[in-house]
Scaffold this motif. Structure first.
Motif, PDB file in Angstrom:
ATOM      1  N   ARG A  25      -7.854   0.428  -3.796  1.00 56.25           N
ATOM      2  CA  ARG A  25      -6.787   0.007  -2.894  1.00 56.25           C
ATOM      3  C   ARG A  25      -6.937   0.725  -1.564  1.00 56.25           C
ATOM      4  O   ARG A  25      -6.274   1.725  -1.307  1.00 56.25           O
ATOM      5  N   PRO A  26      -7.818   0.243  -0.679  1.00 55.54           N
ATOM      6  CA  PRO A  26      -8.077   0.991   0.552  1.00 55.54           C
ATOM      7  C   PRO A  26      -6.824   1.222   1.399  1.00 55.54           C
ATOM      8  O   PRO A  26      -6.657   2.283   1.981  1.00 55.54           O
ATOM      9  N   LEU A  27      -5.942   0.235   1.439  1.00 56.20           N
ATOM     10  CA  LEU A  27      -4.776   0.402   2.309  1.00 56.20           C
ATOM     11  C   LEU A  27      -3.828   1.453   1.767  1.00 56.20           C
ATOM     12  O   LEU A  27      -3.263   2.257   2.518  1.00 56.20           O
ATOM     13  N   VAL A  28      -3.660   1.452   0.431  1.00 59.78           N
ATOM     14  CA  VAL A  28      -2.792   2.466  -0.167  1.00 59.78           C
ATOM     15  C   VAL A  28      -3.390   3.855   0.074  1.00 59.78           C
ATOM     16  O   VAL A  28      -2.692   4.800   0.439  1.00 59.78           O
ATOM     17  N   ALA A  29      -4.708   3.944  -0.094  1.00 59.83           N
ATOM     18  CA  ALA A  29      -5.363   5.234   0.139  1.00 59.83           C
ATOM     19  C   ALA A  29      -5.228   5.650   1.591  1.00 59.83           C
ATOM     20  O   ALA A  29      -5.025   6.828   1.896  1.00 59.83           O
ATOM     21  N   LEU A  30      -5.311   4.683   2.488  1.00 60.49           N
ATOM     22  CA  LEU A  30      -5.167   4.999   3.906  1.00 60.49           C
ATOM     23  C   LEU A  30      -3.765   5.520   4.197  1.00 60.49           C
ATOM     24  O   LEU A  30      -3.586   6.519   4.916  1.00 60.49           O
ATOM     25  N   ALA A  31      -2.766   4.855   3.612  1.00 61.37           N
ATOM     26  CA  ALA A  31      -1.389   5.309   3.811  1.00 61.37           C
ATOM     27  C   ALA A  31      -1.226   6.735   3.287  1.00 61.37           C
ATOM     28  O   ALA A  31      -0.678   7.609   3.963  1.00 61.37           O
ATOM     29  N   MET A  32      -1.745   6.972   2.091  1.00 59.97           N
ATOM     30  CA  MET A  32      -1.626   8.313   1.512  1.00 59.97           C
ATOM     31  C   MET A  32      -2.347   9.327   2.395  1.00 59.97           C
ATOM     32  O   MET A  32      -1.869  10.447   2.581  1.00 59.97           O
ATOM     33  N   THR A  33      -3.497   8.922   2.945  1.00 66.55           N
ATOM     34  CA  THR A  33      -4.228   9.838   3.826  1.00 66.55           C
ATOM     35  C   THR A  33      -3.377  10.211   5.033  1.00 66.55           C
ATOM     36  O   THR A  33      -3.336  11.370   5.444  1.00 66.55           O
ATOM     37  N   VAL A  34      -2.680   9.227   5.577  1.00 72.30           N
ATOM     38  CA  VAL A  34      -1.811   9.521   6.724  1.00 72.30           C
ATOM     39  C   VAL A  34      -0.733  10.531   6.317  1.00 72.30           C
ATOM     40  O   VAL A  34      -0.477  11.513   7.026  1.00 72.30           O
ATOM     41  N   PHE A  35      -0.116  10.313   5.155  1.00 72.96           N
ATOM     42  CA  PHE A  35       0.946  11.229   4.728  1.00 72.96           C
ATOM     43  C   PHE A  35       0.395  12.636   4.495  1.00 72.96           C
ATOM     44  O   PHE A  35       1.008  13.633   4.877  1.00 72.96           O
ATOM     45  N   ILE A  36      -0.764  12.685   3.844  1.00 69.91           N
ATOM     46  CA  ILE A  36      -1.316  13.992   3.494  1.00 69.91           C
ATOM     47  C   ILE A  36      -1.748  14.730   4.757  1.00 69.91           C
ATOM     48  O   ILE A  36      -1.436  15.909   4.939  1.00 69.91           O
ATOM     49  N   LEU A  37      -2.438  14.019   5.648  1.00 71.35           N
ATOM     50  CA  LEU A  37      -2.864  14.678   6.882  1.00 71.35           C
ATOM     51  C   LEU A  37      -1.649  15.061   7.710  1.00 71.35           C
ATOM     52  O   LEU A  37      -1.641  16.088   8.393  1.00 71.35           O
ATOM     53  N   GLY A  38      -0.625  14.235   7.658  1.00 70.30           N
ATOM     54  CA  GLY A  38       0.602  14.567   8.368  1.00 70.30           C
ATOM     55  C   GLY A  38       1.201  15.858   7.840  1.00 70.30           C
ATOM     56  O   GLY A  38       1.611  16.729   8.599  1.00 70.30           O
ATOM     57  N   GLN A  39       1.237  15.989   6.531  1.00 64.83           N
ATOM     58  CA  GLN A  39       1.798  17.211   5.960  1.00 64.83           C
ATOM     59  C   GLN A  39       0.900  18.407   6.246  1.00 64.83           C
ATOM     60  O   GLN A  39       1.375  19.541   6.350  1.00 64.83           O
ATOM     61  N   ALA A  40      -0.398  18.142   6.378  1.00 65.11           N
ATOM     62  CA  ALA A  40      -1.297  19.238   6.724  1.00 65.11           C
ATOM     63  C   ALA A  40      -1.148  19.624   8.197  1.00 65.11           C
ATOM     64  O   ALA A  40      -1.625  20.676   8.599  1.00 65.11           O
ATOM     65  N   GLY A  41      -0.522  18.752   8.984  1.00 66.09           N
ATOM     66  CA  GLY A  41      -0.299  19.087  10.386  1.00 66.09           C
ATOM     67  C   GLY A  41      -1.458  18.708  11.288  1.00 66.09           C
ATOM     68  O   GLY A  41      -1.774  19.416  12.231  1.00 66.09           O
ATOM     69  N   VAL A  42      -2.084  17.590  10.995  1.00 66.84           N
ATOM     70  CA  VAL A  42      -3.190  17.125  11.832  1.00 66.84           C
ATOM     71  C   VAL A  42      -2.621  16.375  13.038  1.00 66.84           C
ATOM     72  O   VAL A  42      -1.647  15.632  12.889  1.00 66.84           O
ATOM     73  N   PRO A  43      -3.183  16.574  14.221  1.00 69.51           N
ATOM     74  CA  PRO A  43      -2.651  15.912  15.412  1.00 69.51           C
ATOM     75  C   PRO A  43      -2.561  14.393  15.273  1.00 69.51           C
ATOM     76  O   PRO A  43      -3.283  13.791  14.489  1.00 69.51           O
ATOM     77  N   PHE A  44      -1.692  13.848  16.076  1.00 71.53           N
ATOM     78  CA  PHE A  44      -1.384  12.421  16.095  1.00 71.53           C
ATOM     79  C   PHE A  44      -0.666  11.965  14.840  1.00 71.53           C
ATOM     80  O   PHE A  44      -0.614  10.786  14.541  1.00 71.53           O
ATOM     81  N   THR A  45      -0.132  12.913  14.099  1.00 65.34           N
ATOM     82  CA  THR A  45       0.852  12.559  13.088  1.00 65.34           C
ATOM     83  C   THR A  45       2.120  13.330  13.447  1.00 65.34           C
ATOM     84  O   THR A  45       2.067  14.355  14.128  1.00 65.34           O
ATOM     85  N   SER A  46       3.241  12.816  12.959  1.00 65.38           N
ATOM     86  CA  SER A  46       4.506  13.476  13.285  1.00 65.38           C
ATOM     87  C   SER A  46       4.530  14.895  12.717  1.00 65.38           C
ATOM     88  O   SER A  46       5.188  15.773  13.263  1.00 65.38           O
ATOM     89  N   GLY A  47       3.782  15.101  11.629  1.00 65.79           N
ATOM     90  CA  GLY A  47       3.771  16.430  11.029  1.00 65.79           C
ATOM     91  C   GLY A  47       3.202  17.482  11.967  1.00 65.79           C
ATOM     92  O   GLY A  47       3.630  18.638  11.948  1.00 65.79           O
ATOM     93  N   PHE A  48       2.249  17.083  12.792  1.00 69.52           N
ATOM     94  CA  PHE A  48       1.696  18.046  13.747  1.00 69.52           C
ATOM     95  C   PHE A  48       2.736  18.436  14.784  1.00 69.52           C
ATOM     96  O   PHE A  48       2.936  19.615  15.081  1.00 69.52           O
ATOM     97  N   ILE A  49       3.408  17.439  15.347  1.00 70.08           N
ATOM     98  CA  ILE A  49       4.418  17.734  16.374  1.00 70.08           C
ATOM     99  C   ILE A  49       5.506  18.609  15.757  1.00 70.08           C
ATOM    100  O   ILE A  49       6.012  19.534  16.396  1.00 70.08           O
ATOM    101  N   ALA A  50       5.841  18.327  14.502  1.00 69.06           N
ATOM    102  CA  ALA A  50       6.891  19.101  13.847  1.00 69.06           C
ATOM    103  C   ALA A  50       6.480  20.566  13.743  1.00 69.06           C
ATOM    104  O   ALA A  50       7.244  21.469  14.109  1.00 69.06           O
TER     105      ALA A  50
END
Lengths: 532, 499
Positions: free
Chosen positions: B381-406
């Motif tokens: 499920r590439p799209l599901v994996a992509l979504a999860m990647t966004v969430f995980i990278l966001g929580q890791a604080g990678v730029p261009f996700t809201s988690g980084f700005i937070a």
């Protein structure tokens, strides 16, 4: 801010060319991600189209660049997060120009010429994201923006190594990510402290120029902040003793990834030193310069010695990178116009030579499924053209006069001789060592009696030569006639050195020779101008 | 105080202030009524729809009230027990969004796992009401009522998966420890009452400024504060009161875990921020060191324990502990920017964590969520994996996700307050934590598995919608966070004495 001289240039300024350089590959990545995965050829073509478009823009930028102006050109400021004092501020000067061109040109070559050996769709998309991120880091004039791009390039490179690399790729990718992230984590704290303490009265700003020109940090504070920045950049360069991620990452990355890593991503470290270390913390730079020069020289010798000991050809090239990057650090912290100009030139040169070497090693691996030096011999007989191209790339890396490596290294040594005589002597030994390890490796791999497997090694194909031809052309051109490149680098470097002088008690040596004989001496470097 | 009044006069009620709570409770009652009165079995989507509509209506009303408050200022009702200010409305909006997303995710999960949909949705609305009451309370007793409504709803929801023993165990654990922490909180209220003579935050604020004048020993207040901190630290899963989190997060149904990690945590912080920033700002020198200790411990425990886990839900549980640490860093500053950054963090984290648990709810393995189950998800499920990647990278604080700005915003608040050591600890913890996040990403995108013999991964449109929304929010606020920064800066807590 800069008055542009010509009509054409001012027209170019109205088109946000620098923003386009960042956005275009990113758009390309999205387009590639939406293409059907069953058509690898189309994916590759679209990828080359977008990154090639960036290359075209970058080359156009270089032609429109005003070589008399040491300041930032093509500047563009847009509001981004005004509440936090963050803006989308891009600009290019002589220090970043050629790195931008290199970033622009090398990606389409890699995408067009190197087979990823895996699913091409995500590979191409990640490559384009990497191009966008690297461009952003080189063009950013806002500290926040720089940090964001400096950090974001980790993700595509991590994905490229872990997804398309060799057997130990997961370990190498994780090590790469965590090392670099550790450095940038501390840098983020330093950036925020800089902004908090160094912003002008009018409010918080992340603007690089405002912070560099207007800040009045306590000496001690500035030194601490410089150290935090320096750690991040030193990891990226990488400098000994925090270089250990590099051999793993380089060896395990796919060929395309290695080329980009060497040509573009390592430069983020040395570029960062120039743009953020010297510019933001001149006093601290002068204070820590002996330390950094020493580490740079240690890197030169250490990288060369370790490279000599390698059994794996790719690892050898990786360690040669450590040595080459040591030269750039030496030039940077020599704090003379020659040294820094040579360093900037050498950043481009290293990208070309080491990039070409990684491509060649990758081709060799495709043919023989091994990179062990001991398992190869006598390839020259089976593949003379391949051996010839390898020779040129190798000689360029060694720094043979007439090829690009010489111009850069010579300027660095010339510049550092003025301020750091003994270090220069030691560094010059590194040049000899470079000849030693590369020629010895070449001798073992290409000379001697070929085994049956060696004798069957296929010769270089036309397409492969087509990929390497631009590299060879650049090596020869920069070796024979580096003037057009240097004359764009030098005014900006001169300005930077003057900035360091005016913000610290450092004075550059007055009898320093000029980089280029200047006809147009309307720039403000009178020290060297008296010589001719 | 009531005893002194000869003629009891009911306080005036501003029904608009109560509207969000009433809508949510009304929705819950409607679901229960329909289910019990109907002769035939009502399809599960009806209760989902009602709960979603209640969440949407709450959101709309809250936004309407938001502009009202921005124009006309904060106010309170029920004799000053319940306030209406930007702060309470911020959490109302956040809770309403959390409810909507959770109903969407719970729908498909509930029908697959045969979880009773009406009860799930009704309890969800009750818990959400409690969360809003906590954020709006101007009185410690009212805050306690909110806390208990939220907690009791969650205790039951954690146990809703009747087919799974671990869920029962998790719920039991959560219940016993939760009740224990509520007792701490209540005891803290009692001591603060003893020290200041009131449970009203308005009175506590004015009383703490005149404590010396009144001659009451401040120790009573300090012990009360400490006990309140313990009670709230449990709810937000801050170390060393986090021990329930991994087991409960692992055992509870994934949509419930998502709600627990987002809305319940946010409500806990809402209570904490209101008590300490608004009612006890005079004692900042006393409570800031406690929070700094909690923050550092929480960051370290969250990061270090997370990398030692092999179960994805436990990983995210410890990561959730770590995120509480970042918010605590913001709390420690005690400044307006610290407060704003804490709200920013909670808002963005809500979407990332609900999204993550939405993906986890899709995986649906009965024998746990070992990381190996996620191997090659990108192939299936590439799209599901992509979504999860966004969430995980966001929580890791990678730029261009809201988690980084937070993270950026929190660290900026800390550095502005010259909490350099804490900022460094927080960033190093981010690097350590990144190891765990990378492991999840790498597993998902692994090319090593050729064919995965797993049941097909069905993504219902409701879950798909929730995933799309959470990814969009995470990315949009990663690129252009300006509007959200303006929102959290306007969400200032105010105390308005009741008339």
């Amino acid at each position: 801010m800069t008055m542009l001289a010509t009509e054409a240039a001012s027209q170019a300024a109205s088109f946000p060319i620098l923003t386009a350089l960042i956005v275009l590959p990113f758009v390309g990545a999205i387009v590639v991600a939406m293409l059907p995965g069953r058509r690898p050829e189309l994916i590759r073509q679209i990828g080359v189209l977008f990154s090639g478009g960036v290359a075209g823009l970058a080359v156009y930028l270089a032609t429109q660049f005003d070589s008399h102006d040491g300041g930032f050109q093509f500047e563009q400021v847009n509001s981004w997060i005004p509440d936090l004092g963050i803006a989308w501020h891009v600009g290019v000067d002589g220090i970043s120009l050629w790195l931008v061109v290199l970033t622009g040109v090398i990606f389409p070559l890699v995408l067009a010429g190197i087979d990823p050996h895996g699913d091409p769709k995500p590979y191409t998309a990640w490559m384009l994201v990497l191009q966008a991120g690297s461009m952003g880091a080189f063009l950013a004039l806002d500290v926040f923006m720089f940090f964001v791009f400096f950090e974001i390039v980790l993700v595509p490179m991590y994905m490229l190594i872990s997804g398309w690399g060799y057997s130990e790729r997961k370990y190498a990718a994780t090590k790469f990510f965590l090392y670099t992230m550790f450095g940038s984590a501390l840098m983020l704290v330093a950036i925020l402290a800089l902004v908090s303490l160094g912003s002008p009265e009018t409010g918080l700003t992340f603007d690089l120029q405002a912070l560099a020109e207007g800040q009045e940090l306590a000496t001690n504070t500035a030194r601490w902040l410089f150290l935090a920045f320096a750690l991040a950049f030193a990891i990226k360069v990488p400098m000994v003793p925090i270089h250990t991620w590099l051999p793993d990452a380089h060896t395990q990355a796919p060929t395309g990834g290695s080329v980009i890593l060497a040509a573009v991503m390592l430069k983020l470290g040395t570029y960062g030193f120039l743009r953020f270390g010297l510019y933001l913390f001149p006093e601290a730079t002068v204070y820590f310069a002996p330390l950094l020069v020493t580490l740079g020289v240690i890197g030169i010798i250490y990288g060369a010695v370790v490279a000599t000991m390698q059994h794996d050809l790719k690892r050898l090239v990786a360690y040669s990178s450590v040595a080459h990057m040591g030269f750039i650090v030496l030039g940077t912290f020599a704090l003379t116009t020659q040294g820094i100009s040579g360093g900037v030139l050498q950043m481009v040169n290293h990208g070309i030579s080491t990039g070409a070497l990684f491509i060649l090693v990758g081709m060799l691996y495709e043919r023989r499924k091994t990179r062990e030096i001991s398992e190869l011999s006598g390839l020259q007989q089976a593949a003379p053209i391949f051996a010839g191209v390898f020779t040129v790339a190798m000689l360029s890396s060694i720094g043979l006069p007439g090829l690009n490596g010489f111009a850069g290294e010579f300027l660095i040594l010339l510049g550092s001789w003025e301020t750091r005589r003994w270090w220069t002597v030691v560094a010059a030994v590194g040049v000899i060592l470079a000849a030693l390890y590369l020629l010895w490796a070449y001798q073992r791999v290409f000379h001697g009696e070929p085994t049956d497997a060696d004798a069957d090694t296929p010769e270089m194909r036309l397409a492969e030569f087509g990929l390497l031809a631009p590299f060879l052309a650049a090596m020869v051109f920069l070796g024979v006639y580096p003037a057009p490149v240097l004359e764009r680098i030098e005014p900006s470097v001169d300005r930077l050195v003057s900035h360091v002088e005016s913000h610290s008690d450092y004075l550059r040596p007055v009898d320093a020779p000029v980089v280029l004989p200047h006809e147009h001496s309307d720039d403000s470097h009178d020290e060297g101008g008296g010589d001719h | 105080m009531l005893a002194q009044l000869t003629n009891f006069e009911a306080p005036s009620v501003d029904w608009w202030i109560l509207a969000p709570q009433m809508i949510l409770v009304g929705g819950a009652l409607l679901i229960l009524l329909l289910t019990s009165l109907s002769i035939r079995k009502i399809p599960s989507w009806v209760s989902t729809l009602i709960a979603f509509a209640a969440g949407l209506a709450t959101f709309v009303v809250a936004m309407f009230l938001w502009y009202d408050v921005q124009d006309h200022g904060a106010r309170s009702t029920l004799a000053g027990a319940l306030g209406l200010d930007g702060f309470s409305l911020f959490f109302t909006v956040l809770t309403a969004l959390g409810v909507m997303l959770t109903t969407l995710i719970g729908d498909a999960y509930g029908s697959r796992e045969r979880m009773a949909a009406p009860e799930f949705n009704a309890l969800l609305l009750c818990a959400a009401t409690g969360a809003i009451v906590m954020a709006a309370a101007n009185d410690l007793i009212v805050m306690f009522i909110g806390l208990e409504s939220l907690s009791i709803g969650l205790y039951v929801m954690a146990a809703m998966h009747l087919g799974r023993k671990v869920a029962q165990e998790a719920a039991m654990k959560y219940f016993i420890l939760g009740a224990f922490s509520s007792a701490f909180f209540l005891y803290g209220i009692a001591l603060v009452y003893g020290a200041t003579g009131s449970t009203s935050l308005t009175h506590i604020q004015s009383a703490t400024l005149t404590l010396e004048v009144r001659g009451t020993p401040p120790e009573l207040l300090f012990v009360g504060m400490a006990l309140i901190i313990v009670g709230v630290a449990f709810k937000v899963a801050a170390a060393p009161f986090h021990f329930w989190a991994p087991d409960v997060y692992q055992g509870a149904p994934s949509p419930v875990t998502g709600f627990m990690a987002s809305v319940a945590k946010a409500a806990g912080f809402a209570a904490l921020l209101r008590i300490f920033f608004v009612a006890l700002p005079g004692e900042v020198t006393e409570w800031a060191p406690i929070f700094s200790g909690l923050a550092i411990l929480t960051l370290i425990v969250g990061a270090v324990m997370a990398i030692m886990q092999n179960d994805v839900k436990r990983m995210l549980a410890f990561s959730s502990v770590g995120h509480a640490g970042y918010v605590l860093v913001a709390v420690t500053t005690g400044t307006a920017e610290g407060l704003a950054s804490a709200l920013f963090y909670l808002f963005t984290y809500t979407f990332m964590v609900i999204g993550s648990f939405a993906v986890i709810s899709l995986i649906g393995w009965n024998d746990g969520h070992d990381i190996g189950r996620y191997e090659g998800l990108a192939r299936r499920r590439p799209l599901v994996a992509l979504a999860m990647t966004v969430f995980i990278l966001g929580q890791a604080g990678v730029p261009f996700t809201s988690g980084f700005i937070a993270k950026f915003y929190v660290i900026q608040a800390a550095v502005d307050d010259e909490l350099y050591a804490m900022a460094v600890v927080a960033m190093v913890a981010a690097v350590v934590g990144a190891f765990m996040y990378l492991r999840i990403v790498m597993t998902m995108w692994s090319r090593d598995v050729e064919a995965v013999d797993a049941p097909p991964l069905a993504v219902s449109w409701t879950t798909g919608l929730a995933l799309f929304a959470t990814v969009a929010v995470t990315l949009v606020y990663g690129f252009i966070p300006q509007s959200l920064i303006g929102f959290v800066r306007d969400a200032v807590p105010q105390l308005v004495a009741g008339g």
